[in-house]
Write an enzyme that holds these catalytic residues in place. Structure first.
Site, PDB file in Angstrom:
ATOM      1  N   LYS A  82     -10.999  49.025  62.377  1.00  0.00           N
ATOM      2  CA  LYS A  82     -10.941  48.811  61.289  1.00  0.00           C
ATOM      3  C   LYS A  82      -9.877  48.588  60.025  1.00  0.00           C
ATOM      4  O   LYS A  82      -8.468  49.913  60.370  1.00  0.00           O
ATOM      5  CB  LYS A  82     -12.277  49.218  60.457  1.00  0.00           C
ATOM      6  CG  LYS A  82     -12.259  51.250  60.339  1.00  0.00           C
ATOM      7  CD  LYS A  82     -11.200  51.959  58.859  1.00  0.00           C
ATOM      8  CE  LYS A  82     -11.440  52.883  59.002  1.00  0.00           C
ATOM      9  NZ  LYS A  82     -10.603  53.408  58.336  1.00  0.00           N
ATOM     10  N   ASP A 119     -17.947  57.198  60.385  1.00  0.00           N
ATOM     11  CA  ASP A 119     -17.407  55.674  59.544  1.00  0.00           C
ATOM     12  C   ASP A 119     -18.539  55.377  61.024  1.00  0.00           C
ATOM     13  O   ASP A 119     -18.083  53.639  61.337  1.00  0.00           O
ATOM     14  CB  ASP A 119     -15.910  55.831  60.813  1.00  0.00           C
ATOM     15  CG  ASP A 119     -15.126  55.943  58.974  1.00  0.00           C
ATOM     16  OD1 ASP A 119     -15.673  56.078  57.996  1.00  0.00           O
ATOM     17  OD2 ASP A 119     -13.935  56.163  59.768  1.00  0.00           O
TER      18      ASP A 119
END
Ligand code: ATP
Length: 295
Positions: free
Chosen positions: A11, A137
């Site tokens: 990401k 996350d």
């Protein structure tokens, strides 16, 4: 099904704001998360004997419970009392300790993979709920695509897909500790904050230029003075025609967004030949849904 091959996608943060430091020491954030097509490959095989065997292509990575992929496997094996074992082969590509959620994404892919090969029947939401135990996350890495992350990063709201673009990724050869960055952040004294809501509106309107212009990461107030190379890579990317360039997460990786493929390729070649970055990749953003065989 005896084995499964997964892609653990990295990401970037299109925007990263710290709202406040909580009394327990955690920081409350508002981040726009975006999956990119840069991934670790994970092969999971069922074994008749119990236990978790992990192998990676990087000698220095732990292969025990200090690896998030291992911990992810253990989480489901223990909860469901699975009498069998797994052998996991992890081929790392995502830069390590780089602000690209490499370890979290590996954990997410292992959870999704085990759910499939052992037919545990967990929904995506149920996997996400469990995954937060492994790291803030990890739920996002299960969700993927464009999303707003709040709280400590675990409260997720799906956003409309970011307009397609090319992403140049460059990691300098330095190590930046996430803990150091947050410890040195003066959250109460920040003079400017990125316009996260404006950026969300730009994404909704499919205005790539505006979304790129509004990119901002408050953690750069700590890292750029300490590691000027991060600022230098950003400047170079802008000079090569990026619509925006920013540090991802707590760094030190910098990414640049390009609309034009030729400009992106040119920037990639220049950056690869230059001396500022050790690892350089040219990729694209990856939206929710993505390729049918993406996991
Ligand atoms: P984030 O963007 O979430 O801050 P990161 O990119 O900073 O993540 P990772 O690459 O996920 O950091 O890993 C940071 C540390 O975690 C490494 O120093 C490494 O030893 C350890 N680690 C544990 N499991 C993994 C894994 N599967 N892949 C990479 N690092 C791992």
């Amino acid at each position: 099904m005896k084995e499964i091959r997964m892609k653990a996608l990295a990401k970037i943060n299109l925007g990263l704001d710290v709202v406040k430091k909580r009394e327990d020491g955690y920081h409350e954030v508002r981040m726009i998360m975006q999956t990119v097509k840069l991934y670790d490959q994970i092969d999971i095989h069922k074994m008749d004997k119990p236990g978790i065997r992990l192998k990676t292509n990087l000698q220095y990575l732990p292969v025990d419970e200090n690896n998030l992929a291992y911990r992810a496997a253990r989480l489901l094996i223990e909860e469901f009392g699975i009498p069998k074992g797994v052998s996991i082969r992890l081929r790392k590509v995502i830069p390590i300790a780089a602000g690209m959620a490499g370890g979290s994404s590996d954990a997410a892919a292992v959870l999704v993979g085990l759910n499939r090969i052992f037919q545990l029947g967990l929904t995506k939401q149920e996997l996400m709920e469990r995954s937060v135990k492994l790291g803030a996350d990890v739920p996002y890495c299960i969700l993927r695509g464009t999303a707003l992350a709040e709280g400590i990063g675990e409260k997720l709201t799906r956003l409309p897909a970011m307009p397609k673009c090319h992403v140049l990724i460059a990691k300098p050869g330095i190590h930046v500790s996430t803990k150091m960055v947050y410890t040195n952040l003066r959250a109460d004294e920040l003079v400017s904050h990125p316009d996260i809501d404006g950026q969300i509106a730009a994404i909704r309107e499919r205005d790539l230029r505006r979304a790129a212009e509004l990119m901002g990461n408050v953690l750069e107030t700590v890292t750029i003075p300490a590691y000027p190379v991060i600022g230098k890579i950003k400047e170079k990317m802008m000079a090569y025609g990026a619509l925006g360039a920013m540090m991802s997460g707590s760094g030190p990786t910098v990414f640049g967004l390009f609309e034009d493929e030729e400009k992106a390729r040119y920037a990639y070649e220049k950056m690869r030949r230059g001396s500022l970055a050790k690892q350089v990749y040219l990729t694209r953003i990856m939206n929710h849904g993505g390729d049918a065989n993406d996991r």
